[in-house]
Write a protein that holds these residues in place. Structure first.
Motif, PDB file in Angstrom:
ATOM      1  N   LEU A   1       0.826  -1.201   0.000  1.00 26.04           N
ATOM      2  CA  LEU A   1       0.000   0.000   0.000  1.00 26.04           C
ATOM      3  C   LEU A   1       0.862   1.253   0.000  1.00 26.04           C
ATOM      4  O   LEU A   1       0.516   2.255  -0.633  1.00 26.04           O
ATOM      5  N   HIS A   2       2.001   1.192   0.684  1.00 26.53           N
ATOM      6  CA  HIS A   2       2.904   2.349   0.649  1.00 26.53           C
ATOM      7  C   HIS A   2       3.443   2.552  -0.767  1.00 26.53           C
ATOM      8  O   HIS A   2       3.575   3.690  -1.226  1.00 26.53           O
ATOM      9  N   GLU A   3       3.748   1.453  -1.453  1.00 36.27           N
ATOM     10  CA  GLU A   3       4.241   1.580  -2.826  1.00 36.27           C
ATOM     11  C   GLU A   3       3.187   2.243  -3.717  1.00 36.27           C
ATOM     12  O   GLU A   3       3.522   3.072  -4.581  1.00 36.27           O
ATOM     13  N   VAL A   4       1.921   1.901  -3.492  1.00 39.88           N
ATOM     14  CA  VAL A   4       0.835   2.528  -4.250  1.00 39.88           C
ATOM     15  C   VAL A   4       0.776   4.020  -3.938  1.00 39.88           C
ATOM     16  O   VAL A   4       0.659   4.869  -4.845  1.00 39.88           O
ATOM     17  N   ARG A   5       0.874   4.359  -2.646  1.00 37.98           N
ATOM     18  CA  ARG A   5       0.863   5.778  -2.262  1.00 37.98           C
ATOM     19  C   ARG A   5       2.046   6.521  -2.883  1.00 37.98           C
ATOM     20  O   ARG A   5       1.893   7.669  -3.321  1.00 37.98           O
ATOM     21  N   ALA A   6       3.209   5.884  -2.916  1.00 39.82           N
ATOM     22  CA  ALA A   6       4.408   6.534  -3.449  1.00 39.82           C
ATOM     23  C   ALA A   6       4.275   6.819  -4.943  1.00 39.82           C
ATOM     24  O   ALA A   6       4.883   7.768  -5.457  1.00 39.82           O
ATOM     25  N   ILE A   7       3.470   6.043  -5.618  1.00 40.38           N
ATOM     26  CA  ILE A   7       3.227   6.269  -7.048  1.00 40.38           C
ATOM     27  C   ILE A   7       2.182   7.359  -7.255  1.00 40.38           C
ATOM     28  O   ILE A   7       2.329   8.238  -8.113  1.00 40.38           O
ATOM     29  N   ILE A   8       1.131   7.334  -6.449  1.00 39.01           N
ATOM     30  CA  ILE A   8      -0.017   8.207  -6.672  1.00 39.01           C
ATOM     31  C   ILE A   8       0.115   9.586  -6.031  1.00 39.01           C
ATOM     32  O   ILE A   8      -0.119  10.618  -6.682  1.00 39.01           O
ATOM     33  N   GLU A   9       0.479   9.641  -4.759  1.00 28.18           N
ATOM     34  CA  GLU A   9       0.370  10.915  -4.037  1.00 28.18           C
ATOM     35  C   GLU A   9       1.350  11.998  -4.491  1.00 28.18           C
ATOM     36  O   GLU A   9       0.959  13.171  -4.555  1.00 28.18           O
TER      37      GLU A   9
ATOM     38  N   ASP B   1      -5.066  13.157   9.844  1.00 24.79           N
ATOM     39  CA  ASP B   1      -4.208  12.711   8.749  1.00 24.79           C
ATOM     40  C   ASP B   1      -5.044  12.232   7.566  1.00 24.79           C
ATOM     41  O   ASP B   1      -4.754  12.547   6.401  1.00 24.79           O
ATOM     42  N   LEU B   2      -6.105  11.474   7.855  1.00 26.90           N
ATOM     43  CA  LEU B   2      -6.990  11.014   6.784  1.00 26.90           C
ATOM     44  C   LEU B   2      -7.654  12.202   6.081  1.00 26.90           C
ATOM     45  O   LEU B   2      -7.774  12.213   4.857  1.00 26.90           O
ATOM     46  N   ALA B   3      -8.068  13.206   6.870  1.00 28.81           N
ATOM     47  CA  ALA B   3      -8.703  14.391   6.279  1.00 28.81           C
ATOM     48  C   ALA B   3      -7.735  15.115   5.353  1.00 28.81           C
ATOM     49  O   ALA B   3      -8.126  15.610   4.286  1.00 28.81           O
ATOM     50  N   PHE B   4      -6.468  15.187   5.744  1.00 26.31           N
ATOM     51  CA  PHE B   4      -5.463  15.867   4.917  1.00 26.31           C
ATOM     52  C   PHE B   4      -5.300  15.166   3.570  1.00 26.31           C
ATOM     53  O   PHE B   4      -5.347  15.799   2.507  1.00 26.31           O
ATOM     54  N   HIS B   5      -5.099  13.863   3.608  1.00 27.31           N
ATOM     55  CA  HIS B   5      -4.837  13.144   2.356  1.00 27.31           C
ATOM     56  C   HIS B   5      -6.088  13.057   1.481  1.00 27.31           C
ATOM     57  O   HIS B   5      -5.990  13.039   0.249  1.00 27.31           O
ATOM     58  N   ARG B   6      -7.259  13.041   2.109  1.00 29.57           N
ATOM     59  CA  ARG B   6      -8.498  13.090   1.338  1.00 29.57           C
ATOM     60  C   ARG B   6      -8.621  14.444   0.634  1.00 29.57           C
ATOM     61  O   ARG B   6      -8.980  14.516  -0.546  1.00 29.57           O
ATOM     62  N   ALA B   7      -8.297  15.501   1.354  1.00 31.32           N
ATOM     63  CA  ALA B   7      -8.371  16.852   0.775  1.00 31.32           C
ATOM     64  C   ALA B   7      -7.368  17.023  -0.360  1.00 31.32           C
ATOM     65  O   ALA B   7      -7.634  17.725  -1.342  1.00 31.32           O
TER      66      ALA B   7
ATOM     67  N   THR C   1      -7.672   3.285   3.646  1.00 35.46           N
ATOM     68  CA  THR C   1      -7.623   2.045   4.409  1.00 35.46           C
ATOM     69  C   THR C   1      -6.202   1.725   4.830  1.00 35.46           C
ATOM     70  O   THR C   1      -5.934   1.401   5.989  1.00 35.46           O
ATOM     71  N   GLY C   2      -5.263   1.818   3.878  1.00 30.10           N
ATOM     72  CA  GLY C   2      -3.865   1.564   4.209  1.00 30.10           C
ATOM     73  C   GLY C   2      -3.290   2.631   5.113  1.00 30.10           C
ATOM     74  O   GLY C   2      -2.521   2.329   6.039  1.00 30.10           O
ATOM     75  N   LEU C   3      -3.672   3.884   4.863  1.00 31.78           N
ATOM     76  CA  LEU C   3      -3.171   4.985   5.679  1.00 31.78           C
ATOM     77  C   LEU C   3      -3.666   4.865   7.115  1.00 31.78           C
ATOM     78  O   LEU C   3      -2.911   5.091   8.063  1.00 31.78           O
ATOM     79  N   ALA C   4      -4.925   4.490   7.283  1.00 28.53           N
ATOM     80  CA  ALA C   4      -5.484   4.341   8.627  1.00 28.53           C
ATOM     81  C   ALA C   4      -4.756   3.252   9.401  1.00 28.53           C
ATOM     82  O   ALA C   4      -4.465   3.402  10.590  1.00 28.53           O
ATOM     83  N   GLU C   5      -4.438   2.145   8.731  1.00 29.50           N
ATOM     84  CA  GLU C   5      -3.718   1.069   9.410  1.00 29.50           C
ATOM     85  C   GLU C   5      -2.313   1.513   9.775  1.00 29.50           C
ATOM     86  O   GLU C   5      -1.818   1.241  10.881  1.00 29.50           O
TER      87      GLU C   5
END
Length: 236
Positions: A101-109, A149-155, A174-178
């Motif tokens: 999930l971190h790898e996915v975030r590193a590609i997308i965010e 933190d979830l609110a930040f990344h959602r925004a 989901t991954g960020l919350a975990e």
């Protein structure tokens, strides 16, 4: 892409069967014993079938005449579904899934941050500022820190004004919350506000490169935070 409601016997039945399949207790290819499951969960046949429909919609099970209801190959599962991800964390932190999930975030965010630098509106920046304020006010409260933190990344995803990227919210959250539960639920950690504020400052300056760089640095810090927790747990 709303997550499945967990309330009531129906929701509990869905989760119980899903977790057995996801952990391999019921392996791929296995035919479910409907009568045994009905007796175990003390539910009607109709209620059990409704629960299995939820899993069927997520690609986990299927039904065929003469064969009955069976577990589909893992390759058929909707692994990007928020519930499927959450169920895999239900028995504890799945380190391999967390890394993926971190790898996915590193590609997308980082790319999302770059895009948001050109598209973020004043409302978007206000939402990000609000999340930063909530982060600062968490004062060691894990639940408040996770929510901020979830609110930040959602925004941030919203600020891209790309509907497809916004739909990644369920997977990312989901991954960020975990990850947040793992980090914020442990010993005191570094203040998360400066690394997040650097992203917002770059968006406000309309600096695409700085926004992308700041997000990469934020994600690198997130990995280090998790590794610190793993290291502490490993030494105990």
């Amino acid at each position: 892409m709303a997550q499945y409601a967990r309330r009531g016997v129906h929701g509990q039945t869905v989760e119980a069967i899903a977790r057995r399949i996801l952990t391999g207790e019921i392996p791929a290819g296995a035919t479910l014993n409907i009568v045994a499951l009905q007796e175990e969960f003390d539910v009607s046949l109709t209620a059990l079938r409704e629960a299995l429909k939820v899993l069927s919609a997520k690609g986990i099970v299927d039904a065929r005449q003469k064969r009955g209801t069976f577990v589909r190959p893992r390759a058929d599962w909707n692994l990007l579904d928020g519930d499927v991800i959450r169920w895999q964390f239900a028995e504890g932190t799945d380190q391999r899934l967390l890394d993926q999930l971190h790898e996915v975030r590193a590609i997308i965010e980082p790319a999302a941050a770059r895009l948001a630098a050109t598209r973020a509106t004043e409302d978007d920046l206000t939402a990000l500022d609000r999340a930063l304020d909530e982060m600062a006010q968490a004062n060691g409260d894990p639940a408040a820190a996770i929510a901020a933190d979830l609110a930040f990344h959602r925004a941030l995803l919203t600020a891209t004004h790309n509907e497809l990227l916004e739909r990644m919210e369920v997977v990312m959250e989901t991954g960020l919350a975990e990850r947040d539960r793992l980090v914020h639920g442990g010993t005191p950690h570094d203040d998360p506000v400066p690394s997040h504020r650097a992203v917002v400052d770059a968006l406000r300056d309309r600096d695409e490169t700085a926004a992308e760089t700041a997000m990469r640095q934020l994600l690198d810090k997130a990995v280090r935070d998790v590794e610190k927790v793993r290291g502490r747990r490993g030494s105990q």
